[in-house]
Design a protein around this motif. Sequence first.
Motif, short mmCIF file in Angstrom:
data_model
loop_
_atom_site.label_atom_id
_atom_site.label_comp_id
_atom_site.label_asym_id
_atom_site.label_seq_id
_atom_site.Cartn_x
_atom_site.Cartn_y
_atom_site.Cartn_z
N MET A 1 0.91 -1.20 -0.05
CA MET A 1 0.12 -0.04 0.03
C MET A 1 0.92 1.23 0.01
O MET A 1 1.91 1.13 0.67
N PRO A 2 0.77 2.29 -0.84
CA PRO A 2 1.40 3.37 -0.83
C PRO A 2 1.62 4.22 0.63
O PRO A 2 0.67 4.07 1.33
N ALA A 3 2.76 4.61 0.68
CA ALA A 3 2.89 5.58 1.92
C ALA A 3 1.94 6.82 2.06
O ALA A 3 1.71 7.40 1.19
N HIS A 4 1.67 7.00 3.29
CA HIS A 4 1.02 8.01 3.67
C HIS A 4 -0.56 8.00 3.15
O HIS A 4 -1.13 9.06 2.61
N ILE A 5 -0.95 6.77 2.70
CA ILE A 5 -2.19 6.80 1.99
C ILE A 5 -3.43 7.20 3.01
O ILE A 5 -4.34 7.84 2.81
N GLY A 6 -3.29 6.82 4.24
CA GLY A 6 -4.16 7.24 5.45
C GLY A 6 -4.28 8.66 5.30
O GLY A 6 -5.38 9.36 5.28
N GLU A 7 -3.17 9.51 5.28
CA GLU A 7 -3.22 11.00 5.40
C GLU A 7 -3.74 11.48 4.13
O GLU A 7 -4.35 12.43 4.14
N LEU A 8 -3.49 10.97 2.97
CA LEU A 8 -3.98 11.40 1.78
C LEU A 8 -5.52 11.29 1.98
O LEU A 8 -6.30 12.14 1.32
N ALA A 9 -5.94 10.20 2.39
CA ALA A 9 -7.45 10.15 2.36
C ALA A 9 -8.11 10.88 3.38
O ALA A 9 -9.20 11.79 3.23
N ALA A 10 -7.42 11.38 4.64
CA ALA A 10 -7.92 12.34 5.35
C ALA A 10 -8.08 14.05 4.68
O ALA A 10 -8.93 14.64 4.74
N LEU A 11 -7.03 13.93 4.06
CA LEU A 11 -6.99 15.30 3.02
C LEU A 11 -8.15 15.44 2.14
O LEU A 11 -8.87 16.30 1.71
N GLY A 12 -8.22 14.01 1.70
CA GLY A 12 -9.41 13.83 0.52
C GLY A 12 -10.72 14.04 1.08
O GLY A 12 -11.61 14.76 0.60
N THR A 13 -10.84 13.62 2.46
CA THR A 13 -12.06 14.13 3.20
C THR A 13 -12.39 15.47 3.23
O THR A 13 -13.53 15.81 3.29
N ALA A 14 -11.54 16.12 3.61
CA ALA A 14 -11.43 17.83 3.78
C ALA A 14 -11.79 18.46 2.36
O ALA A 14 -12.80 19.35 2.39
N VAL A 15 -11.23 17.67 1.12
CA VAL A 15 -11.63 18.28 -0.08
C VAL A 15 -13.25 17.99 -0.29
O VAL A 15 -13.86 18.94 -1.16
N SER A 16 -13.42 16.74 -0.17
CA SER A 16 -14.76 16.38 -0.36
C SER A 16 -15.78 17.01 0.23
O SER A 16 -16.85 17.43 -0.46
N TRP A 17 -15.54 17.32 1.47
CA TRP A 17 -16.76 18.35 2.36
C TRP A 17 -16.61 19.73 1.82
O TRP A 17 -17.69 20.23 1.95
N THR A 18 -15.50 19.94 1.46
CA THR A 18 -15.64 21.54 0.88
C THR A 18 -16.32 21.55 -0.54
O THR A 18 -17.08 22.46 -0.71
N VAL A 19 -16.07 20.43 -1.41
CA VAL A 19 -16.87 20.58 -2.51
C VAL A 19 -18.46 20.46 -2.27
O VAL A 19 -19.17 21.02 -2.80
N ALA A 20 -18.69 19.51 -1.27
CA ALA A 20 -20.24 19.59 -0.83
C ALA A 20 -20.70 20.57 -0.31
O ALA A 20 -21.85 21.23 -0.58
N ALA A 21 -19.94 21.47 0.50
CA ALA A 21 -20.41 22.74 0.96
C ALA A 21 -20.69 23.77 -0.10
O ALA A 21 -21.64 24.33 0.15
N LEU A 22 -19.67 23.89 -1.01
CA LEU A 22 -19.99 24.82 -2.05
C LEU A 22 -21.20 24.46 -2.76
O LEU A 22 -22.01 25.38 -3.31
N ILE A 23 -21.37 23.26 -3.28
CA ILE A 23 -22.52 22.84 -4.22
C ILE A 23 -23.66 23.03 -3.41
O ILE A 23 -24.88 23.38 -3.94
N MET A 24 -23.67 22.65 -2.08
CA MET A 24 -25.04 22.73 -1.03
C MET A 24 -25.59 24.21 -1.12
O MET A 24 -26.51 24.42 -1.03
N GLU A 25 -24.33 25.16 -0.98
CA GLU A 25 -24.98 26.61 -1.07
C GLU A 25 -25.61 26.97 -2.18
O GLU A 25 -26.67 27.77 -2.16
#
Length: 301
Positions: free
Chosen positions: A1-25
């Motif tokens: 499994m690639p290094a820091h895959i968990g950290e990248l997934a956590a950052l992806g969570t923040a990006v995902s929630w950012t996109v959701a907030a903008l579209i929801m607005e």
Amino acid sequence: MPAHIGELAALGTAVSWTVAALIMEKAVKRVGVMAVNTLKVSFGSVYLAALAFLLMGSPVPRGLTPSSWGFLGASGLVGFVVGDYFLLHAYDWIGSRLSMLLMALSVPFTALGAFAVFGEAPGPWALSGMALCVGGIVLTVLAGNRSGPAGSGKGKGRYWKGIAYGILSAIAMACATLLTKEGASGVSSVSATQVRIGSALAGFLAFALATGKTGEIAFAIRDGKGLRLIAIASIFGPFIGVGLLLFAIQHAAAGIVSTLSSLTPVLIIPPSVLIFGRRVGALEVVGSCLAVAGLALFFVG
């Protein structure tokens, strides 16, 4: 499994929630809060059922005690029905950027509630983080009041009402977190979220029937663009966001995951400027960064 895959997934969570907030607005401004809230949890229920089937082989929650059903159901009502009612109104009045920053207050509110209810005393790092988070948000709010909706008294009134609703949403989220903590012991995160969203859907439908607002939901269903916006935002929120967060928790340290997944108030600044054309002053950027830094301190010690 690639290094820091968990950290990248956590950052992806923040990006995902950012996109959701903008579209929801955008969706709120098009079809209204009631329709967005109800349809968001409707789509979320379907997406989470699919995620549960993929992860656990069953689309419905299993293995929950009556106590867990009760606490998680109450958490869904408080967090989604009450919390999102205030949050989506805040989206409309002050925008998703500032609303998501105010949601960061749910972390210190939760810490205070945990101390009052469970006797969990925050350590010195957590207290420092609380002060830094609150200070950064206060700086951003005051700076935004000067550079944002100034001019008419009505604009200022909407601004401060939006701030108040954002804070109330954070309080509701903190209460929901404490209820979840009490009810989610031994329950998978996906099943717990399913129960919470299911109770929220029942709550929103009951509220719509009681207030005669089912017409707003019907209008949104007929509005193709509005329905697409809600469906897409729901994918990024409870589906991709939850999935990435679960993966991150399994493959990285909890403190790092919590910090990286809390970066939404900072990540949302550039698209808020580009998409909605909002003015964001230097003090607002500094305040947002300080608030996120404060969140990071909660998980240091």
